[in-house]
Design a protein around this motif. Structure first.
Motif, PDB file in Angstrom:
ATOM      1  N   ALA A   1      50.918   4.176   2.511  1.00  0.00           N
ATOM      2  CA  ALA A   1      50.163   2.962   1.825  1.00  0.00           C
ATOM      3  C   ALA A   1      49.506   1.955   2.706  1.00  0.00           C
ATOM      4  O   ALA A   1      48.344   1.429   2.371  1.00  0.00           O
ATOM      5  CB  ALA A   1      51.293   2.170   0.774  1.00  0.00           C
ATOM      6  N   ASP A   2      50.219   1.574   3.945  1.00  0.00           N
ATOM      7  CA  ASP A   2      49.527   0.627   4.884  1.00  0.00           C
ATOM      8  C   ASP A   2      48.413   1.243   5.446  1.00  0.00           C
ATOM      9  O   ASP A   2      47.221   0.364   5.298  1.00  0.00           O
ATOM     10  CB  ASP A   2      50.454   0.254   5.808  1.00  0.00           C
ATOM     11  CG  ASP A   2      50.363  -0.900   6.665  1.00  0.00           C
ATOM     12  OD1 ASP A   2      50.295  -1.946   6.232  1.00  0.00           O
ATOM     13  OD2 ASP A   2      50.019  -0.755   8.015  1.00  0.00           O
ATOM     14  N   VAL A   3      48.093   2.601   5.700  1.00  0.00           N
ATOM     15  CA  VAL A   3      47.022   3.089   6.171  1.00  0.00           C
ATOM     16  C   VAL A   3      45.671   2.899   5.195  1.00  0.00           C
ATOM     17  O   VAL A   3      44.558   2.814   5.432  1.00  0.00           O
ATOM     18  CB  VAL A   3      47.214   4.568   6.815  1.00  0.00           C
ATOM     19  CG1 VAL A   3      46.139   5.455   6.856  1.00  0.00           C
ATOM     20  CG2 VAL A   3      48.190   4.531   7.801  1.00  0.00           C
TER      21      VAL A   3
ATOM     22  N   ALA B   1      50.186   9.471   8.157  1.00  0.00           N
ATOM     23  CA  ALA B   1      50.501   8.114   8.893  1.00  0.00           C
ATOM     24  C   ALA B   1      49.439   7.727   9.562  1.00  0.00           C
ATOM     25  O   ALA B   1      49.368   6.563  10.107  1.00  0.00           O
ATOM     26  CB  ALA B   1      51.893   8.019   9.722  1.00  0.00           C
ATOM     27  N   SER B   2      48.435   8.392   9.455  1.00  0.00           N
ATOM     28  CA  SER B   2      47.250   8.021  10.526  1.00  0.00           C
ATOM     29  C   SER B   2      45.954   7.527   9.638  1.00  0.00           C
ATOM     30  O   SER B   2      45.581   8.426   8.741  1.00  0.00           O
ATOM     31  CB  SER B   2      46.900   8.962  11.585  1.00  0.00           C
ATOM     32  OG  SER B   2      45.666   8.818  12.260  1.00  0.00           O
TER      33      SER B   2
ATOM     34  N   LYS C   1      44.686  -0.437   4.988  1.00  0.00           N
ATOM     35  CA  LYS C   1      43.741  -0.906   6.399  1.00  0.00           C
ATOM     36  C   LYS C   1      42.464  -0.137   6.694  1.00  0.00           C
ATOM     37  O   LYS C   1      41.384  -0.513   7.032  1.00  0.00           O
ATOM     38  CB  LYS C   1      44.516  -0.736   7.716  1.00  0.00           C
ATOM     39  CG  LYS C   1      44.617   0.814   8.189  1.00  0.00           C
ATOM     40  CD  LYS C   1      45.546   0.671   9.405  1.00  0.00           C
ATOM     41  CE  LYS C   1      45.631   2.175  10.125  1.00  0.00           C
ATOM     42  NZ  LYS C   1      44.577   2.573  10.699  1.00  0.00           N
ATOM     43  N   GLU C   2      42.372   1.105   5.995  1.00  0.00           N
ATOM     44  CA  GLU C   2      41.357   1.776   5.859  1.00  0.00           C
ATOM     45  C   GLU C   2      40.518   1.695   4.787  1.00  0.00           C
ATOM     46  O   GLU C   2      39.214   2.431   4.482  1.00  0.00           O
ATOM     47  CB  GLU C   2      41.615   3.498   6.004  1.00  0.00           C
ATOM     48  CG  GLU C   2      42.183   3.811   7.064  1.00  0.00           C
ATOM     49  CD  GLU C   2      41.453   3.684   8.453  1.00  0.00           C
ATOM     50  OE1 GLU C   2      40.481   3.826   8.379  1.00  0.00           O
ATOM     51  OE2 GLU C   2      42.195   3.389   9.530  1.00  0.00           O
TER      52      GLU C   2
ATOM     53  N   THR D   1      41.637  10.625   3.341  1.00  0.00           N
ATOM     54  CA  THR D   1      42.178  10.970   1.938  1.00  0.00           C
ATOM     55  C   THR D   1      41.028  10.195   0.966  1.00  0.00           C
ATOM     56  O   THR D   1      40.377   9.445   1.432  1.00  0.00           O
ATOM     57  CB  THR D   1      43.354  10.373   1.682  1.00  0.00           C
ATOM     58  OG1 THR D   1      43.171   9.073   1.521  1.00  0.00           O
ATOM     59  CG2 THR D   1      44.439  11.128   2.769  1.00  0.00           C
ATOM     60  N   GLU D   2      41.170  10.722  -0.494  1.00  0.00           N
ATOM     61  CA  GLU D   2      40.717  10.178  -1.428  1.00  0.00           C
ATOM     62  C   GLU D   2      41.248   8.876  -1.789  1.00  0.00           C
ATOM     63  O   GLU D   2      40.880   7.990  -2.595  1.00  0.00           O
ATOM     64  CB  GLU D   2      40.194  10.966  -2.466  1.00  0.00           C
ATOM     65  CG  GLU D   2      39.344  12.382  -2.066  1.00  0.00           C
ATOM     66  CD  GLU D   2      38.200  11.912  -1.635  1.00  0.00           C
ATOM     67  OE1 GLU D   2      37.346  11.265  -2.381  1.00  0.00           O
ATOM     68  OE2 GLU D   2      37.516  12.400  -0.663  1.00  0.00           O
ATOM     69  N   GLY D   3      42.558   8.697  -1.723  1.00  0.00           N
ATOM     70  CA  GLY D   3      43.199   7.814  -2.009  1.00  0.00           C
ATOM     71  C   GLY D   3      44.881   8.221  -2.236  1.00  0.00           C
ATOM     72  O   GLY D   3      45.254   9.398  -1.946  1.00  0.00           O
TER      73      GLY D   3
END
Length: 197
Positions: A112-114, A77-78, A117-118, A83-85
């Protein structure tokens, strides 16, 4: 620096449990990939109906970490959790709508939102037919935000012989969109003369 590459697999309640299981199997088999899994309540029900009572246990067993759908304090959630995806397979229209509007009321939509935004890869195997205008607008919205909408449409030019052939190809194509390996998992089309190699 670690060689571990984290990938999030989100599973929502649309039909297509076999896609989620095969993607989980293929990701778990990749060297150095750490699979993080989040499953909606509707997906648990769909898994049981489509694949049998033990299928969700098989999927959970493939994950390095299984995150509960209500655990919005989980690592995934952060944005600081790299992550790679993420792949959402299947992606229900409800989950798609949540992602499109930023309504992060569960961990799948929040993760998914993270990724959006990233500016990380987010692949959505949007599963519904036929589509109404609201579905199409949500697909446009997530695409404009950077997601890849990949409806799990069979590649009939490959002349699949079984449902497993179809599932294998869709799973490989979805994973290839994350660009985890130098060589694609899906067999490449070499043109009408060359076929697949």
């Amino acid at each position: 620096m670690t060689d571990i590459r984290r990938v999030v697999l989100g599973v929502s309640g649309a039909s297509g449990a076999a896609l989620a299981l095969r993607i989980g199997e293929r990701l778990a088999a990749l060297s150095g990939v750490e699979l993080h899994l989040v499953v909606t309540r509707s997906a648990l029900r769909t898994f049981g109906h489509e694949l049998g009572a033990d299928a969700i246990g098989r999927l959970v067993g493939l994950a390095a970490r299984y995150h509960k759908i209500d655990d919005v304090g989980a690592s995934i959630a952060s944005g600081s959790f790299r992550t790679e995806g993420m792949i959402v397979a299947p992606c229900s229209m409800k989950s798609l709508a949540g992602i499109a509007t930023g309504l992060a009321d569960n961990l799948l939509v929040r993760a998914a939102d993270v990724h959006l935004k990233e500016r990380r890869r987010l692949v959505l195997l949007a599963r519904e037919t036929p589509l109404h205008l609201g579905h199409l607008r949500n697909m446009t919205a997530v695409t404009e935000m950077g997601a890849i909408v990949m409806p799990p449409v069979p590649a009939f030019y490959r002349r699949p012989l079984t449902v497993d052939d179809v599932v294998d190809h869709i799973a490989a194509r979805a994973i290839d969109l994350l660009q985890l390996t130098d060589q694609p998992l899906a067999v490449e089309w070499q043109g009408e003369q060359g076929g697949f190699q």
